[in-house]
Design an enzyme around this catalytic site. Structure first.
Site, PDB file in Angstrom:
ATOM      1  N   TYR A 130       0.868  -1.176   0.000  1.00 63.34           N
ATOM      2  CA  TYR A 130       0.000   0.000   0.000  1.00 63.34           C
ATOM      3  C   TYR A 130       0.903   1.224   0.000  1.00 63.34           C
ATOM      4  O   TYR A 130       1.826   1.317   0.818  1.00 63.34           O
ATOM      5  CB  TYR A 130      -0.890   0.028   1.242  1.00 63.34           C
ATOM      6  CG  TYR A 130      -2.082  -0.898   1.177  1.00 63.34           C
ATOM      7  CD1 TYR A 130      -3.001  -0.797   0.130  1.00 63.34           C
ATOM      8  CD2 TYR A 130      -2.310  -1.850   2.151  1.00 63.34           C
ATOM      9  CE1 TYR A 130      -4.101  -1.645   0.073  1.00 63.34           C
ATOM     10  CE2 TYR A 130      -3.415  -2.690   2.100  1.00 63.34           C
ATOM     11  CZ  TYR A 130      -4.305  -2.575   1.056  1.00 63.34           C
ATOM     12  OH  TYR A 130      -5.395  -3.401   0.987  1.00 63.34           O
ATOM     13  N   LYS A 232      -2.434  -4.313  -8.978  1.00 62.61           N
ATOM     14  CA  LYS A 232      -3.616  -5.062  -8.498  1.00 62.61           C
ATOM     15  C   LYS A 232      -4.784  -4.109  -8.287  1.00 62.61           C
ATOM     16  O   LYS A 232      -4.604  -3.008  -7.745  1.00 62.61           O
ATOM     17  CB  LYS A 232      -3.282  -5.751  -7.180  1.00 62.61           C
ATOM     18  CG  LYS A 232      -4.438  -6.477  -6.496  1.00 62.61           C
ATOM     19  CD  LYS A 232      -3.949  -7.255  -5.278  1.00 62.61           C
ATOM     20  CE  LYS A 232      -5.050  -8.099  -4.648  1.00 62.61           C
ATOM     21  NZ  LYS A 232      -5.875  -7.348  -3.690  1.00 62.61           N
TER      22      LYS A 232
HETATM   23  C1  FMN Z   1     -10.114 -10.114   5.035  1.00 62.14           C
HETATM   24  C2  FMN Z   1      -9.493  -9.575   3.785  1.00 62.14           C
HETATM   25  C3  FMN Z   1      -8.361  -8.776   3.877  1.00 62.14           C
HETATM   26  C4  FMN Z   1      -7.759  -8.287   2.718  1.00 62.14           C
HETATM   27  N1  FMN Z   1      -6.597  -7.579   2.826  1.00 62.14           N
HETATM   28  C5  FMN Z   1      -5.968  -7.156   1.707  1.00 62.14           C
HETATM   29  C6  FMN Z   1      -4.726  -6.483   1.792  1.00 62.14           C
HETATM   30  O1  FMN Z   1      -4.180  -6.276   2.870  1.00 62.14           O
HETATM   31  N2  FMN Z   1      -4.155  -6.074   0.630  1.00 62.14           N
HETATM   32  C7  FMN Z   1      -4.737  -6.295  -0.590  1.00 62.14           C
HETATM   33  O2  FMN Z   1      -4.180  -5.912  -1.622  1.00 62.14           O
HETATM   34  N3  FMN Z   1      -5.909  -6.954  -0.693  1.00 62.14           N
HETATM   35  C8  FMN Z   1      -6.520  -7.390   0.411  1.00 62.14           C
HETATM   36  N4  FMN Z   1      -7.697  -8.088   0.304  1.00 62.14           N
HETATM   37  C9  FMN Z   1      -8.225  -8.426  -1.036  1.00 62.14           C
HETATM   38  C10 FMN Z   1      -7.642  -9.770  -1.519  1.00 62.14           C
HETATM   39  O3  FMN Z   1      -6.306  -9.630  -1.893  1.00 62.14           O
HETATM   40  C11 FMN Z   1      -8.391 -10.297  -2.747  1.00 62.14           C
HETATM   41  O4  FMN Z   1      -8.430  -9.296  -3.730  1.00 62.14           O
HETATM   42  C12 FMN Z   1      -9.809 -10.801  -2.448  1.00 62.14           C
HETATM   43  O5  FMN Z   1      -9.896 -11.366  -1.159  1.00 62.14           O
HETATM   44  C13 FMN Z   1     -10.218 -11.818  -3.487  1.00 62.14           C
HETATM   45  O6  FMN Z   1     -11.535 -12.197  -3.309  1.00 62.14           O
HETATM   46  P1  FMN Z   1     -12.015 -13.555  -2.544  1.00 62.14           P
HETATM   47  O7  FMN Z   1     -11.807 -13.286  -1.074  1.00 62.14           O
HETATM   48  O8  FMN Z   1     -13.438 -13.622  -2.935  1.00 62.14           O
HETATM   49  O9  FMN Z   1     -11.173 -14.695  -3.045  1.00 62.14           O
HETATM   50  C14 FMN Z   1      -8.321  -8.570   1.453  1.00 62.14           C
HETATM   51  C15 FMN Z   1      -9.476  -9.354   1.373  1.00 62.14           C
HETATM   52  C16 FMN Z   1     -10.052  -9.869   2.521  1.00 62.14           C
HETATM   53  C17 FMN Z   1     -11.266 -10.751   2.393  1.00 62.14           C
END
Ligand code: FMN
Length: 371
Positions: A130, A232
Site C-alpha cells: 500500500y 492489483k
Molecule cells: C479479510 C481480507 C483482507 C484483505 N486484505 C488485503 C490487503 O491487505 N491487501 C490487498 O491488496 N488486498 C486485500 N484483500 C483483497 C484480496 O487480496 C483479494 O483481492 C480478495 O480477497 C479476493 O476475493 P475472494 O476473497 O473472494 O477470493 C483482502 C481481502 C479480505 C477478504
C-alpha cells in the site's frame, strides 16, 4: 463432518472465529452486490467440454513472472492472519510452499515481512504494497521486501480510501490486544483508537496516499526494479493498458473481493475486458502480458473458467482464511489441496490435459448476469 467444499470450511471457520473476526473476513462493501456478483459471475459461463482426450496424466503446472509453480491457484494478500490462528502468516506461507504455490504477503500482515520470508526460505513469495503518504516509509517497505528475497511487488490500487464494510463499523472493528500490523509499527502509533467506525478505516484515511496516481506509477516501478511491479485492482481494459505503459509487468484484475466500490463489475466480466485490451499470454504465461484475477473463486470449476477466459493464474483470498481458522497450516494445506483436486477433476472432465488446452473456446458465455 469433514469439510468437502470451501463453503464447508467457511462454516467451520465461522464457529471457531469471534463474530468480529468472521464479519471482518467475510464482509463486502455497502450492500455487498459486488461481493455476490464476483462469485455468481463464474457460473454465468459454461465449460464446453471435449471428449475422448487422453487426460490420464493431467498437469496444472504454470509459470508466473518466470517462476514455475505446480498450480495456477495462488494466495491473494489478506490482512491479519493471526486473527484466524496464532501461527498467522507463518502458517500460510508454509502451507503455500508445501503446495507448490505462491503466497503474497500483505502490507497489513500481523507478522513482519522478514518473518514471513524466514518461515519458508526459498519459497516463491511476493510483497503487496500500500502506498503511504510517507513516501520514505513506502520506499523503506520496498527495500525491506527486496532484502528479504521477495520476487515481485504488487501495488494495490483500488484502496485510495477504505470501502465501507458495515459490519466492521457496527462492531467497531479493531485488532485485539497483542496483535499488530507488524510491518507498520514504526509509523502507527496508538492514535488509531477512536469510536468512529473501524480502526482499519482510520489507518487507511490517515496513512494511505489518496493522491497516488498514474504520474507516480513509473517512479514506483523504477523504485521496485529489478523486482517486477504487478498492478492489483484493475477493472477496465484502458486502465490495464495504461498500467503497462507506466511500467507494470503484469495486471491483476481485482475489486478487492467486493470490499471497496460496491456495484463495481464482477471480476469475471472485468477479466474479459482486460484480456481483450492487452492480449492473451501464451500457455503457462510464457509470452505476452500476464493477467491474474481474483474474486469469488470458490471451486476448481470457477478457476477453470477464469483460466479459460485468459487468466494466467487465479488468486484466492477468503478460502485461505477459512482454512487457517479451521486448522492453521494444515487447514490451509487442506484448502489448497481441495481446490487443486477440484481443478484437476474439472480439467479431466473437460478434456484438458494441461492449462494451455483450457484456453481456446472451452469457456463460453452461458447467460447474462442478473445482478
Ligand atoms: C479479510 C481480507 C483482507 C484483505 N486484505 C488485503 C490487503 O491487505 N491487501 C490487498 O491488496 N488486498 C486485500 N484483500 C483483497 C484480496 O487480496 C483479494 O483481492 C480478495 O480477497 C479476493 O476475493 P475472494 O476473497 O473472494 O477470493 C483482502 C481481502 C479480505 C477478504
Amino acid at each position: 463432518m469433514r469439510p468437502v467444499t470451501i463453503d464447508d470450511f467457511e462454516a467451520v471457520a465461522r464457529e471457531r472465529l469471534s463474530p468480529m473476526a468472521y464479519d471482518y473476513y467475510r464482509s463486502g462493501a455497502d450492500e455487498e452486490h459486488t461481493l455476490h456478483r464476483n462469485r455468481e459471475a463464474w457460473t454465468e459461463y459454461a465449460l464446453h467440454y471435449r471428449v475422448l482426450v487422453d487426460v490420464s496424466a493431467p498437469s496444472t503446472a504454470t509459470r508466473v513472472l518466470g517462476t514455475d509453480l505446480a498450480t495456477p491457484i495462488l494466495i491473494a494478500p489478506t490482512a491479519y492472519h493471526k486473527l484466524a490462528h496464532p501461527d498467522g502468516e507463518r502458517a500460510t506461507t508454509r502451507a503455500a510452499a508445501a503446495a507448490g504455490t505462491l503466497y503474497v504477503a500483505s502490507t497489513l500482515a500481523t507478522t513482519s515481512l522478514e518473518h514471513v520470508a524466514a518461515a519458508a526460505p526459498g519459497a516463491p513469495k511476493w510483497f503487496q504494497l500500500y502506498v503511504h503518504k510517507d513516501r520514505e516509509f513506502t520506499l523503506r517497505l520496498i527495500a525491506r521486501a527486496k532484502a528479504a528475497g521477495y520476487g515481485a511487488v504488487v501495488v494495490t490500487c483500488d484502496t485510495p480510501v477504505l470501502g465501507r464494510r458495515c459490519a466492521d463499523v457496527r462492531n467497531g472493528f479493531a485488532l485485539p490486544d497483542g496483535l499488530l500490523m507488524e510491518n507498520l509499527v514504526e509509523v502507527i502509533p496508538l492514535d488509531l483508537q477512536g469510536d468512529d467506525g473501524s480502526e482499519l478505516a482510520r489507518y487507511v484515511a490517515s496513512r494511505h496516499d489518496a493522491a497516488f496516481s498514474w504520474s507516480d506509477l513509473r517512479d514506483l516501478a523504477d523504485a521496485c526494479a529489478p523486482l517486477p511491479l504487478v498492478v492489483k485492482g484493475i477493472a477496465r481494459g484502458d486502465d490495464a493498458r495504461r498500467a503497462l505503459d507506466h511500467g507494470a509487468r503484469a495486471i491483476w484484475v481485482s475489486n478487492h473481493g467486493g470490499r471497496q466500490l460496491d456495484l463495481a463489475p464482477s471480476t469475471a466480466d472485468a477479466l474479459v475486458e482486460v484480456v481483450d485490451a492487452v492480449g492473451r499470454a501464451g500457455a503457462g504465461g510464457d509470452a505476452g502480458t500476464e493477467v491474474y484475477v481474483d474474486g469469488g473463486i470458490r471451486s476448481g470449476t470457477h478457476a477453470l473458467v477464469a483460466l479459460g477466459l485468459g487468466a494466467t493464474a487465479v488468486f484466492v483470498g477468503r478460502p485461505i482464511l477459512w482454512g487457517l481458522a479451521e486448522g492453521g497450516e494444515a487447514g490451509v494445506k487442506r484448502v489448497l489441496e481441495l481446490l487443486n483436486a477440484e481443478l484437476v477433476r474439472a480439467m479431466q472432465l473437460a478434456g484438458c490435459p494441461d492449462l494451455a488446452s483450457a484456453r481456446d473456446d472451452l469457456v463460453r458465455r452461458h447467460r447474462r448476469a442478473t445482478r
